[in-house]
Design a protein around this motif. Structure first.
Motif, PDB file in Angstrom:
ATOM      1  N   SER A  15       8.001  10.478  -8.368  1.00 55.96           N
ATOM      2  CA  SER A  15       7.598   9.944  -9.666  1.00 55.96           C
ATOM      3  C   SER A  15       7.907  11.005 -10.724  1.00 55.96           C
ATOM      4  CB  SER A  15       6.103   9.592  -9.653  1.00 55.96           C
ATOM      5  OG  SER A  15       5.330  10.751  -9.341  1.00 55.96           O
TER       6      SER A  15
ATOM      7  N   PHE B 258      11.990  -1.167  -9.215  1.00 55.98           N
ATOM      8  CA  PHE B 258      10.780  -1.334  -8.408  1.00 55.98           C
ATOM      9  C   PHE B 258      11.012  -2.243  -7.214  1.00 55.98           C
ATOM     10  CE2 PHE B 258       6.795  -3.226  -7.158  1.00 55.98           C
ATOM     11  CZ  PHE B 258       5.861  -2.210  -7.284  1.00 55.98           C
TER      12      PHE B 258
ATOM     13  N   PRO C 267       1.275   0.063  -9.013  1.00 58.98           N
ATOM     14  CA  PRO C 267       1.473  -0.595 -10.315  1.00 58.98           C
ATOM     15  C   PRO C 267       2.950  -0.630 -10.701  1.00 58.98           C
ATOM     16  CG  PRO C 267      -0.289   1.040 -10.422  1.00 58.98           C
ATOM     17  CD  PRO C 267       0.378   1.230  -9.105  1.00 58.98           C
ATOM     18  N   ARG C 268       3.423  -1.769 -11.159  1.00 55.89           N
ATOM     19  CA  ARG C 268       4.840  -1.912 -11.497  1.00 55.89           C
ATOM     20  C   ARG C 268       5.254  -1.025 -12.673  1.00 55.89           C
ATOM     21  NH1 ARG C 268       7.555  -6.179  -9.162  1.00 55.89           N
ATOM     22  NH2 ARG C 268       9.163  -5.929 -10.754  1.00 55.89           N
ATOM     23  N   HIS C 269       4.288  -0.656 -13.512  1.00 54.26           N
ATOM     24  CA  HIS C 269       4.639   0.169 -14.673  1.00 54.26           C
ATOM     25  C   HIS C 269       4.858   1.635 -14.306  1.00 54.26           C
ATOM     26  CE1 HIS C 269       0.667   2.073 -14.797  1.00 54.26           C
ATOM     27  NE2 HIS C 269       0.149   0.868 -14.591  1.00 54.26           N
ATOM     28  N   GLU C 270       4.479   2.028 -13.085  1.00 54.59           N
ATOM     29  CA  GLU C 270       4.643   3.430 -12.673  1.00 54.59           C
ATOM     30  C   GLU C 270       6.114   3.705 -12.389  1.00 54.59           C
ATOM     31  OE1 GLU C 270       2.885   6.628  -9.397  1.00 54.59           O
ATOM     32  OE2 GLU C 270       2.166   4.557  -9.402  1.00 54.59           O
ATOM     33  N   LYS C 271       6.688   4.618 -13.103  1.00 53.44           N
ATOM     34  CA  LYS C 271       8.116   4.899 -12.963  1.00 53.44           C
ATOM     35  C   LYS C 271       8.363   5.713 -11.699  1.00 53.44           C
ATOM     36  CE  LYS C 271      12.136   6.558 -15.582  1.00 53.44           C
ATOM     37  NZ  LYS C 271      12.921   5.356 -15.226  1.00 53.44           N
TER      38      LYS C 271
END
Length: 484
Positions: A113, A142, A157-161
């Motif tokens: 990440s 993702f 969470p999908r927003h986690e890069k």
């Protein structure tokens, strides 16, 4: 010539098998403390079982001021491909009937990440340009990453890069099963003798120049004599080196590091769904063996997930041996080196001590951080892994391995732990070349070597893409690995 080998783990058994294959008339005896071959650090759950070829381990490609070094990764990858040649030979010969008894194709993935995404991008760019890693893929998508390693992504969470790489031709290796089968072949087909339950206490030179090996076998004192002695006893190699009175013994000391994992049994369907080893990035100050990873393991027909490792600092040389063995292995000249390591690597020592006292809840918290939701999905339990002894050489802590051979070529040993079992055939071939060079002066021996290792020149594999692909595809077919 009479050769005695101490330790029937992956190293000692490989050394014996190579030597006996090339020099059938050699008299070889292995002395093993435990009751079977491969029962120490080679045993399945005493290590992570990764066929290390630098596909996914970030610590094999260090970054210095935004410049990434791939030299170590290239060497390890080449060494593992030499190892696969030897294992393919054992399959072809019939010494091992089925490669599925010890090796399984398993995706090798790396996931990071922020702020490590740029490092992974750089790693991918440098590595995929080389023919060793030409099939490596990179993604920040993702859903694509989830399709590669679902258990690490399903509840994230999908927003986690995130960013990840994958190589489909990685492997999971049961080194304990491999060692056991190789030992059976060595005894039944090659005439190697193995004495189990034999704990070597001391080695020294006799007035005639031969090595005297003093041991305890189930309460009885026994002695062996050898023209050539090889010590492949893991952490147990350090105290024997100290007792050998060889001049270079004072340059080396041992720094023991242990580990634990979380382990969960899973079904065949769940194994097929995941079928990967997923490596992350180690914490600052953590030793290389502490890189977090979530592994599929295949052991004796059953499947498991393994997460860890959780490092520990235990002053013992090997799992099953006590503090007294370690303390009696220390000499006065070792104390300054140990103090230097404690001072120069204080963050590492602090990290190891904190990890030693890490409880079950903290272990599950780390699993949740690595793969959200997974701690509740399976029946996890902590298990103790093997014990590694890292090298302190001339006061400096080192994380690799080192072959030591006496000037008269009668004593050889292997110190250190990484990358270990994965490269054992290549490392033992080099040890054999140094310790028993006379073998290689014989035409028949070199013919047999070529049969076992069609290409053992690491530079040829690294620099000749066509030769590498030829060797890779041939041995992968023999081992049941589908090259993409």
């Amino acid at each position: 010539m009479n050769v005695v080998i101490i330790g029937a783990g992956i190293m000692g058994t490989t050394f014996a098998t190579l030597a006996k294959e090339m020099a059938p008339d050699m008299d070889i005896t292995i002395l093993e403390r435990l009751d079977r071959a491969g029962a120490g650090n080679s045993w399945a759950f005493n290590n992570a079982g990764t066929g290390h070829e630098a596909n996914c381990e970030l610590n094999y490609t260090p970054v210095d001021e935004e410049v990434i070094s791939v030299e170590k990764a290239l060497k390890i990858h080449a060494q593992f491909n030499v190892a696969k040649q030897f294992w393919a030979y054992l399959i072809k010969k019939g010494a091992i009937k089925d490669p599925q008894t010890f090796i399984h194709q398993t995706k090798h993935c790396t996931i990071v990440s922020e702020p490590s995404i740029e490092e992974l991008q750089l790693r991918f760019k440098e590595m995929s340009a080389h023919h060793f890693f030409e099939h490596m893929r990179y993604s920040e998508d993702f859903d694509e990453i989830k399709s590669w390693i679902p258990y690490t992504m399903e509840e994230r969470p999908r927003h986690e890069k995130m960013a990840a790489t994958i190589i489909e031709t990685g492997t999971d290796v049961n080194f304990g099963a491999l060692t056991e089968q190789m030992a059976t072949h060595a005894v039944q087909d090659l005439g190697v003798k193995i004495e189990y339950g034999t704990h070597v206490k001391r080695v020294h030179r006799s007035p005639t120049g031969r090595w005297v090996i003093e041991a305890d076998r189930k309460g009885d004192s026994v002695q062996h004599r050898a023209d050539v002695l090889f010590v492949g006893a893991g952490g147990g190699a350090f105290p024997l080196l100290k007792k050998s009175h060889l001049p270079f013994r004072s340059r080396f000391a041992g720094f023991p590091v242990g580990g634990r994992f979380l382990q969960a049994p899973i079904s065949e369907e769940q194994a097929e769904y995941y079928r990967a080893k997923t490596y992350g990035k180690a914490k600052v100050g953590a030793p290389p063996m502490s890189v977090p990873h979530l592994d599929l393991r295949a052991v004796n027909g059953k499947h498991y997930l393994l997460f860890g490792p959780f490092a520990s600092f235990k002053p013992v040389l090997e799992k099953g041996r006590g503090l007294f063995d370690y303390l009696t292995s220390i000499r006065l000249h070792d104390i300054p080196a140990l103090l230097d390591v404690a001072r120069d690597h204080f963050p590492l020592v602090k990290y190891l001590i904190s990890e030693t006292f890490k409880g079950r809840k903290s272990m599950f918290d780390e699993l949740e951080n690595f793969a959200p939701g997974l701690s509740k999905k399976f029946d996890w339990k902590p298990v103790q892994a093997g014990q590694r002894v890292q090298i302190i050489k001339d006061g400096d802590l080192q994380m690799g391995t080192e072959i030591l051979v006496s000037s008269d070529k009668t004593y050889g040993t292997l110190l250190g732990a990484s990358p270990g079992a994965s490269v054992s055939p290549e490392v033992m071939l080099r040890c054999l070349e140094q310790l028993l060079p006379a073998i290689f002066s014989k035409e028949e021996a070199n013919k047999k070597k070529k049969e076992m290792f069609p290409e053992d020149d690491l530079d040829a594999l690294i620099n000749n893409p066509d030769r590498y692909r030829e060797i890779r595809d041939s041995v992968n077919k023999q081992l049941g690995i589908k090259t993409t």
